[in-house]
Design an enzyme around this catalytic site. Structure first.
Site, mmCIF file in Angstrom:
data_model
loop_
_atom_site.group_PDB
_atom_site.id
_atom_site.type_symbol
_atom_site.label_atom_id
_atom_site.label_comp_id
_atom_site.label_asym_id
_atom_site.label_seq_id
_atom_site.Cartn_x
_atom_site.Cartn_y
_atom_site.Cartn_z
ATOM 1 N N LYS A 73 0.775 -1.064 -0.054
ATOM 2 C CA LYS A 73 -0.143 -0.010 0.191
ATOM 3 C C LYS A 73 1.007 1.079 0.046
ATOM 4 C CE LYS A 73 -1.657 1.681 4.042
ATOM 5 N NZ LYS A 73 -1.357 2.723 4.476
ATOM 6 N N ASN A 74 1.734 1.217 0.999
ATOM 7 C CA ASN A 74 2.560 2.290 1.126
ATOM 8 C C ASN A 74 3.750 2.779 -0.134
ATOM 9 O OD1 ASN A 74 1.098 2.964 3.220
ATOM 10 N ND2 ASN A 74 2.711 2.393 4.754
ATOM 11 N N ARG A 83 -4.576 10.531 4.633
ATOM 12 C CA ARG A 83 -3.404 11.487 4.610
ATOM 13 C C ARG A 83 -2.473 11.530 3.451
ATOM 14 N NH1 ARG A 83 0.500 13.437 8.181
ATOM 15 N NH2 ARG A 83 2.688 12.890 7.825
ATOM 16 N N CYS A 127 -4.762 11.732 12.890
ATOM 17 C CA CYS A 127 -5.445 10.323 13.161
ATOM 18 C C CYS A 127 -5.046 10.180 14.456
ATOM 19 C CB CYS A 127 -4.829 9.497 11.906
ATOM 20 S SG CYS A 127 -3.133 9.082 12.109
ATOM 21 N N ARG A 133 0.108 14.564 13.183
ATOM 22 C CA ARG A 133 0.761 13.980 11.727
ATOM 23 C C ARG A 133 1.101 15.525 11.067
ATOM 24 N NH1 ARG A 133 -0.978 8.779 10.485
ATOM 25 N NH2 ARG A 133 1.047 8.634 9.002
ATOM 26 N N PRO A 134 2.372 16.197 11.552
ATOM 27 C CA PRO A 134 2.605 17.449 11.044
ATOM 28 C C PRO A 134 3.208 17.283 9.569
ATOM 29 C CG PRO A 134 4.247 16.527 12.352
ATOM 30 C CD PRO A 134 3.193 15.616 12.646
ATOM 31 N N ASP A 184 5.207 20.064 8.612
ATOM 32 C CA ASP A 184 6.336 21.220 8.495
ATOM 33 C C ASP A 184 7.613 20.943 7.575
ATOM 34 O OD1 ASP A 184 6.813 19.392 10.695
ATOM 35 O OD2 ASP A 184 8.332 20.238 10.966
ATOM 36 N N LEU A 185 7.822 19.432 7.537
ATOM 37 C CA LEU A 185 9.193 19.305 6.731
ATOM 38 C C LEU A 185 8.637 19.240 5.150
ATOM 39 C CD1 LEU A 185 10.333 15.927 8.722
ATOM 40 C CD2 LEU A 185 11.486 18.493 8.581
ATOM 41 N N ASP A 187 4.988 0.304 11.897
ATOM 42 C CA ASP A 187 3.758 -0.298 11.540
ATOM 43 C C ASP A 187 3.569 -1.893 12.039
ATOM 44 O OD1 ASP A 187 3.738 1.395 8.279
ATOM 45 O OD2 ASP A 187 3.221 1.936 10.466
ATOM 46 N N ILE A 221 8.490 6.671 16.971
ATOM 47 C CA ILE A 221 7.931 7.555 15.689
ATOM 48 C C ILE A 221 6.512 7.953 16.034
ATOM 49 C CG2 ILE A 221 7.173 7.354 13.413
ATOM 50 C CD1 ILE A 221 10.106 6.491 13.381
ATOM 51 N N ARG A 237 -8.550 -0.611 4.651
ATOM 52 C CA ARG A 237 -7.712 0.440 3.858
ATOM 53 C C ARG A 237 -6.111 -0.233 3.630
ATOM 54 N NH1 ARG A 237 -6.240 4.951 7.564
ATOM 55 N NH2 ARG A 237 -4.978 5.483 5.879
HETATM 56 C C1 EPZ Z 1 4.423 6.750 6.645
HETATM 57 O O1 EPZ Z 1 3.751 7.782 7.120
HETATM 58 C C2 EPZ Z 1 3.487 5.685 6.266
HETATM 59 N N1 EPZ Z 1 2.135 5.966 5.656
HETATM 60 C C3 EPZ Z 1 3.034 5.237 7.812
HETATM 61 O O2 EPZ Z 1 2.400 3.941 7.671
HETATM 62 C C4 EPZ Z 1 4.171 4.545 8.397
HETATM 63 O O3 EPZ Z 1 3.800 4.368 9.980
HETATM 64 C C5 EPZ Z 1 5.120 6.137 8.615
HETATM 65 O O4 EPZ Z 1 5.609 6.396 7.330
HETATM 66 C C6 EPZ Z 1 6.467 5.498 9.520
HETATM 67 O O5 EPZ Z 1 7.120 4.835 8.911
HETATM 68 C C7 EPZ Z 1 2.415 6.016 4.398
HETATM 69 O O6 EPZ Z 1 3.286 5.816 3.508
HETATM 70 C C8 EPZ Z 1 1.157 6.437 3.538
HETATM 71 P P1 EPZ Z 1 6.318 10.374 8.506
HETATM 72 P P2 EPZ Z 1 4.284 9.327 7.087
HETATM 73 O O7 EPZ Z 1 6.077 11.441 7.681
HETATM 74 O O8 EPZ Z 1 5.108 9.455 5.833
HETATM 75 C C9 EPZ Z 1 7.274 13.378 11.841
HETATM 76 C C10 EPZ Z 1 0.579 2.656 7.751
HETATM 77 O O9 EPZ Z 1 0.009 2.136 8.803
HETATM 78 N N2 EPZ Z 1 7.024 14.285 11.101
HETATM 79 O O10 EPZ Z 1 7.659 9.201 8.109
HETATM 80 O O11 EPZ Z 1 2.911 10.256 7.427
HETATM 81 C C11 EPZ Z 1 5.734 12.426 12.040
HETATM 82 O O12 EPZ Z 1 5.010 13.092 13.212
HETATM 83 C C12 EPZ Z 1 0.845 4.259 8.079
HETATM 84 O O13 EPZ Z 1 0.389 2.155 6.430
HETATM 85 C C13 EPZ Z 1 7.276 15.640 11.387
HETATM 86 O O14 EPZ Z 1 7.876 15.824 12.395
HETATM 87 O O15 EPZ Z 1 5.118 9.355 8.479
HETATM 88 C C14 EPZ Z 1 6.226 11.191 12.660
HETATM 89 O O16 EPZ Z 1 6.807 11.207 14.133
HETATM 90 C C15 EPZ Z 1 0.621 4.404 9.258
HETATM 91 N N3 EPZ Z 1 7.035 16.584 10.182
HETATM 92 C C16 EPZ Z 1 7.693 10.904 11.927
HETATM 93 O O17 EPZ Z 1 8.015 11.982 11.483
HETATM 94 C C17 EPZ Z 1 6.689 16.228 8.896
HETATM 95 O O18 EPZ Z 1 6.547 17.196 8.114
HETATM 96 C C18 EPZ Z 1 7.339 10.027 10.835
HETATM 97 O O19 EPZ Z 1 6.403 10.657 9.810
HETATM 98 C C19 EPZ Z 1 6.226 14.894 8.608
HETATM 99 C C20 EPZ Z 1 6.526 14.033 9.821
#
Ligand code: EPZ
Length: 422
Positions: free
Chosen positions: A22-23, A92, A116, A121-122, A124-125, A308, A330, A400
């Site tokens: 999916k991802n 998202r 969620c 789920r920020p 900012d990056l 995950d 995370i 999902r």
């Molecule tokens: C991806 O989410 C996956 N979703 C998530 O899988 C997975 O848990 C996550 O990566 C971590 O591996 C998809 O790929 C669609 P992140 P993502 O941005 O990209 C912080 C599932 O069950 N962060 O890597 O949204 C954030 O708060 C889902 O399939 C910032 O601070 O996760 C988190 O603590 C759930 N600023 C960490 O980074 C930002 O701009 C990782 O977030 C973005 C993220």
């Protein structure tokens, strides 16, 4: 509404093949919008998140159709830059539309996706990356307006308080592909799904160096063409089945996954004494011979233990000898499922980002509610090993990210069915 009804205490045996990831699929679908030519994508998982992405595509002018059960044809001859709010809030991963529309159209109007239950789920990056590429961003009533008329190559670091960002890395790569000049992304995410996306872009004619490392160099501004591509298998689905085999004392084989994508997860399981290994062809063998022992695990960005699969491991550790600890680095709030497991007799105490799990606790069937995709999968595992009947509600979360989970488990010998409840 649908619920899953599981009669527990049945050993799982046999072979199961995981669906496409999916991802990896979600970013690859989005990247297909970077060209006006036709793209053909194989091994597409049939999931509601994929349906949602295709629904969004339709509203912005993308043609897509299944040419076989798991092969999608996609063509974005022309596109609208405005993404509908009600669909963005559903998922998202719709945030990927920002990167591709910014790259393709130089203009995007998109509502902020929702948060969620697993945590804040920020974005900012993502915003930091787009601004570094020269994009001007304004916000009004929760809607972002992006102006990329001056898009250009840059150097940007995408490291945040919890490591890198998967969707943020993908989003900035997709915008940078269309930005004239060279872009260097430092502290890029190196999850296998990001690598698969980069391989897909290469097959479209993109020029990317450093794939698989935390420093990506994108040579942007080149036109992209259509392609045909096969998505990697879903490692989170594979890991869920590994836990299902172990928790039922079963003997199963899991195919459809590339070798080496779950090394940290499998290493942690072997520390419990589990007899689990992966052939070089990617097939994972699970043989439960003896009781498992307690371990301590910390989740982290790849190649660390995947967040995950944290909930699924937790259920397994309720059946291991001794007391275990899981630290979630995370998403510190990702323990919503603990209350549901404790309803079955589990003894899990979670404070902050740590869960303390008492082992050797027999679970009893109960009525449970899924709170998110991976927590829902963990409740299925609990039902498989619990005494008596378990009913899992709100299983739309499961749909999902897991294709035909009940029938795959039935094929392995589980007594499970989907029922309609008021
Ligand atoms: C991806 O989410 C996956 N979703 C998530 O899988 C997975 O848990 C996550 O990566 C971590 O591996 C998809 O790929 C669609 P992140 P993502 O941005 O990209 C912080 C599932 O069950 N962060 O890597 O949204 C954030 O708060 C889902 O399939 C910032 O601070 O996760 C988190 O603590 C759930 N600023 C960490 O980074 C930002 O701009 C990782 O977030 C973005 C993220």
């Amino acid at each position: 509404m649908k619920a899953a009804h599981i009669v527990g205490e049945r050993r799982l045996e046999g072979n199961v093949r995981v669906s496409g990831s999916k991802n990896a699929c979600l970013p690859i679908l989005a990247a297909s919008l970077l060209t006006d030519e036709e793209c053909v994508i194989n091994n597409v998982p049939r999931l509601s998140d994929i349906d949602t992405m295709l629904e969004i595509f339709k509203t912005i002018g993308v043609d897509s159709s299944y040419i076989s059960s798991h092969t999608l044809k996609i063509q974005a001859r022309s596109l609208s830059c405005e993404v509908p709010e009600q669909l963005v809030k559903k998922m998202r991963a719709s945030i990927y539309l920002m990167g591709v529309l910014l790259g393709r159209l130089r203009r995007v109007v998109i509502h902020k996706p929702g948060g969620c239950v697993i945590g804040e789920r920020p974005f900012d990056l993502h915003i930091k990356g787009f601004k570094a590429l020269g994009c001007e961003i304004s916000e009004k009533d929760g809607t972002w307006m992006l102006d990329g008329k001056n898009l250009h190559g840059t150097t940007v670091c995408l490291s945040g308080p919890h490591g890198s960002t998967v969707t943020g890395t993908v989003n900035v790569v997709m915008a940078a592909i269309k930005a004239p000049g060279r872009t260097i992304i430092e502290s890029a995410a190196i999850e296998p799904e990001v690598i698969d996306l980069c391989r897909y872009l290469i097959s479209m004619g993109a020029k990317i160096d450093g794939i698989g490392t935390s420093t990506l160099t994108i040579h942007g501004g080149e036109p992209l063409h259509g392609c045909e591509y096969t998505i990697i298998g879903d490692r989170m689905e594979a890991g869920t089945f590994v836990c299902a085999g172990l928790i039922t004392g079963g003997n199963i084989e899991i195919s459809g996954l590339e070798f080496g994508l779950l090394d940290s997860f499998l290493h942690s399981l072997r520390k419990t004494g589990a007899n689990v290994f992966q052939n070089t062809d990617g097939t994972i063998h699970v043989q439960s011979e003896k009781p498992l022992v307690a371990i301590d695990v910390v989740t982290g960005p790849h190649p660390g233990f995947p967040t995950d699969l944290q909930a699924q491991l937790c259920v397994l550790l309720t059946q291991s000898n001794g007391n275990s600890t899981i630290r979630e680095s995370i998403y510190p709030n990702r323990f919503m499922y603990v209350a549901e497991l404790n309803k079955m007799g589990a003894n899990i105490d979670h404070t902050g980002e740590c869960a303390h799990i008492k082992g050797s606790i027999p679970l009893k069937g109960a009525h449970l509610w899924a709170t998110d995709l991976r927590a829902g999968a963990a409740l299925y595992l609990a039902g498989l090993c619990a005494k008596g009947d378990t009913f899992i509600h709100d299983i739309f979360h499961i749909d999902r990210g897991y294709e035909a989970l009940e029938s795959k488990l039935q094929m392995l010998g589980a007594k499970i069915e989907r029922i309609t409840v008021d």
